[in-house]
Design a protein around this motif. Structure first.
Motif, PDB file in Angstrom:
ATOM      1  N   ALA A   1      -0.573   3.706  -5.303  1.00 55.73           N
ATOM      2  CA  ALA A   1      -0.019   2.546  -4.584  1.00 55.73           C
ATOM      3  C   ALA A   1       1.504   2.508  -4.709  1.00 55.73           C
ATOM      4  CB  ALA A   1      -0.631   1.261  -5.117  1.00 55.73           C
ATOM      5  N   GLN A   2       2.030   2.721  -5.914  1.00 55.66           N
ATOM      6  CA  GLN A   2       3.477   2.711  -6.130  1.00 55.66           C
ATOM      7  C   GLN A   2       4.142   3.905  -5.456  1.00 55.66           C
ATOM      8  OE1 GLN A   2       5.100   0.170  -7.342  1.00 55.66           O
ATOM      9  NE2 GLN A   2       7.051   1.159  -7.041  1.00 55.66           N
ATOM     10  N   PHE A   3       3.453   5.048  -5.446  1.00 55.81           N
ATOM     11  CA  PHE A   3       3.972   6.239  -4.782  1.00 55.81           C
ATOM     12  C   PHE A   3       4.205   5.958  -3.300  1.00 55.81           C
ATOM     13  CE2 PHE A   3       3.637  10.203  -2.478  1.00 55.81           C
ATOM     14  CZ  PHE A   3       4.398  11.078  -3.236  1.00 55.81           C
ATOM     15  N   VAL A   4       3.247   5.303  -2.658  1.00 60.21           N
ATOM     16  CA  VAL A   4       3.375   4.991  -1.227  1.00 60.21           C
ATOM     17  C   VAL A   4       4.519   4.014  -0.991  1.00 60.21           C
ATOM     18  CG1 VAL A   4       2.205   4.002   0.786  1.00 60.21           C
ATOM     19  CG2 VAL A   4       0.968   5.566  -0.722  1.00 60.21           C
ATOM     20  N   VAL A   5       4.723   3.066  -1.891  1.00 61.56           N
ATOM     21  CA  VAL A   5       5.853   2.136  -1.768  1.00 61.56           C
ATOM     22  C   VAL A   5       7.173   2.908  -1.849  1.00 61.56           C
ATOM     23  CG1 VAL A   5       7.083   0.238  -2.914  1.00 61.56           C
ATOM     24  CG2 VAL A   5       4.603   0.116  -2.605  1.00 61.56           C
ATOM     25  N   LYS A   6       7.270   3.842  -2.796  1.00 63.57           N
ATOM     26  CA  LYS A   6       8.502   4.618  -2.993  1.00 63.57           C
ATOM     27  C   LYS A   6       8.719   5.665  -1.902  1.00 63.57           C
ATOM     28  CE  LYS A   6       8.983   4.324  -7.987  1.00 63.57           C
ATOM     29  NZ  LYS A   6       9.024   5.085  -9.263  1.00 63.57           N
ATOM     30  N   HIS A   7       7.642   6.064  -1.242  1.00 62.12           N
ATOM     31  CA  HIS A   7       7.709   7.083  -0.206  1.00 62.12           C
ATOM     32  C   HIS A   7       7.112   6.532   1.086  1.00 62.12           C
ATOM     33  CE1 HIS A   7       8.781  10.176  -3.180  1.00 62.12           C
ATOM     34  NE2 HIS A   7       7.962   9.508  -3.966  1.00 62.12           N
ATOM     35  N   PRO A   8       7.882   5.709   1.806  1.00 64.62           N
ATOM     36  CA  PRO A   8       7.356   5.017   2.978  1.00 64.62           C
ATOM     37  C   PRO A   8       6.864   5.957   4.093  1.00 64.62           C
ATOM     38  CG  PRO A   8       9.719   4.688   2.798  1.00 64.62           C
ATOM     39  CD  PRO A   8       9.275   5.367   1.544  1.00 64.62           C
ATOM     40  N   GLU A   9       7.209   7.218   4.012  1.00 65.72           N
ATOM     41  CA  GLU A   9       6.700   8.160   5.009  1.00 65.72           C
ATOM     42  C   GLU A   9       5.178   8.337   4.920  1.00 65.72           C
ATOM     43  OE1 GLU A   9       8.275  10.782   1.555  1.00 65.72           O
ATOM     44  OE2 GLU A   9       8.776   8.874   2.487  1.00 65.72           O
ATOM     45  N   TYR A  10       4.582   7.831   3.843  1.00 65.24           N
ATOM     46  CA  TYR A  10       3.123   7.866   3.690  1.00 65.24           C
ATOM     47  C   TYR A  10       2.466   6.522   4.001  1.00 65.24           C
ATOM     48  CZ  TYR A  10       3.651  12.463   1.617  1.00 65.24           C
ATOM     49  OH  TYR A  10       3.954  13.799   1.414  1.00 65.24           O
ATOM     50  N   ALA A  11       3.235   5.496   4.316  1.00 65.04           N
ATOM     51  CA  ALA A  11       2.680   4.152   4.558  1.00 65.04           C
ATOM     52  C   ALA A  11       1.689   4.131   5.717  1.00 65.04           C
ATOM     53  CB  ALA A  11       3.810   3.154   4.803  1.00 65.04           C
ATOM     54  N   ASP A  12       1.851   5.031   6.678  1.00 66.18           N
ATOM     55  CA  ASP A  12       0.922   5.066   7.816  1.00 66.18           C
ATOM     56  C   ASP A  12      -0.487   5.481   7.418  1.00 66.18           C
ATOM     57  OD1 ASP A  12       2.156   7.720   7.371  1.00 66.18           O
ATOM     58  OD2 ASP A  12       0.930   8.332   9.100  1.00 66.18           O
ATOM     59  N   LEU A  13      -0.643   6.015   6.205  1.00 66.00           N
ATOM     60  CA  LEU A  13      -1.974   6.418   5.742  1.00 66.00           C
ATOM     61  C   LEU A  13      -2.793   5.264   5.197  1.00 66.00           C
ATOM     62  CD1 LEU A  13      -1.162   9.763   3.887  1.00 66.00           C
ATOM     63  CD2 LEU A  13      -2.214   9.457   6.132  1.00 66.00           C
ATOM     64  N   LEU A  14      -2.156   4.132   4.919  1.00 62.18           N
ATOM     65  CA  LEU A  14      -2.886   2.996   4.351  1.00 62.18           C
ATOM     66  C   LEU A  14      -3.887   2.424   5.360  1.00 62.18           C
ATOM     67  CD1 LEU A  14       0.033   1.243   2.498  1.00 62.18           C
ATOM     68  CD2 LEU A  14      -1.818   2.586   1.467  1.00 62.18           C
ATOM     69  N   ALA A  15      -5.114   2.259   4.887  1.00 59.35           N
ATOM     70  CA  ALA A  15      -6.181   1.720   5.757  1.00 59.35           C
ATOM     71  C   ALA A  15      -6.056   0.212   5.861  1.00 59.35           C
ATOM     72  CB  ALA A  15      -7.544   2.100   5.180  1.00 59.35           C
TER      73      ALA A  15
END
Length: 92
Positions: free
Chosen positions: A78-92
């Motif tokens: 969860a924190q990784f996705v916050v720090k790397h917003p290029e992965y935010a589109d993967l959140l369901a």
């Protein structure tokens, strides 16, 4: 030092190996188009080498390539996705 991330479908996880030695894992529980990631663990003797980041990057890149979304239950993911917003589109 060679690090490799592999997806073990039957074990429902991604693993990272350092020079062929199992160094850690992130669980990846698939249910249709969603992958729930409840836990990530790097073994003590491998901590502090940035392996968790490499492991999660490899896992998320693979999940994206397969057109799936994630539920980031693991605090690290969860924190990784916050720090790397290029992965935010993967959140369901």
């Amino acid at each position: 030092m060679t690090n490799t991330v592999t997806h073990h479908v039957e074990k429902q996880r991604y693993e990272i190996h350092v020079d062929g030695v199992f160094a850690g894992l992130t669980q990846a529980l698939e249910d249709g188009e969603v992958v729930t990631m409840p836990h990530t663990k790097i073994f003590d003797e491998f901590e502090g080498q940035g392996l968790a980041s490499q492991l999660v990057t490899g896992a998320l890149d693979d999940i994206r390539s397969r057109g799936k979304k994630i539920v980031a239950e693991c605090p690290y993911v969860a924190q990784f996705v916050v720090k790397h917003p290029e992965y935010a589109d993967l959140l369901a």
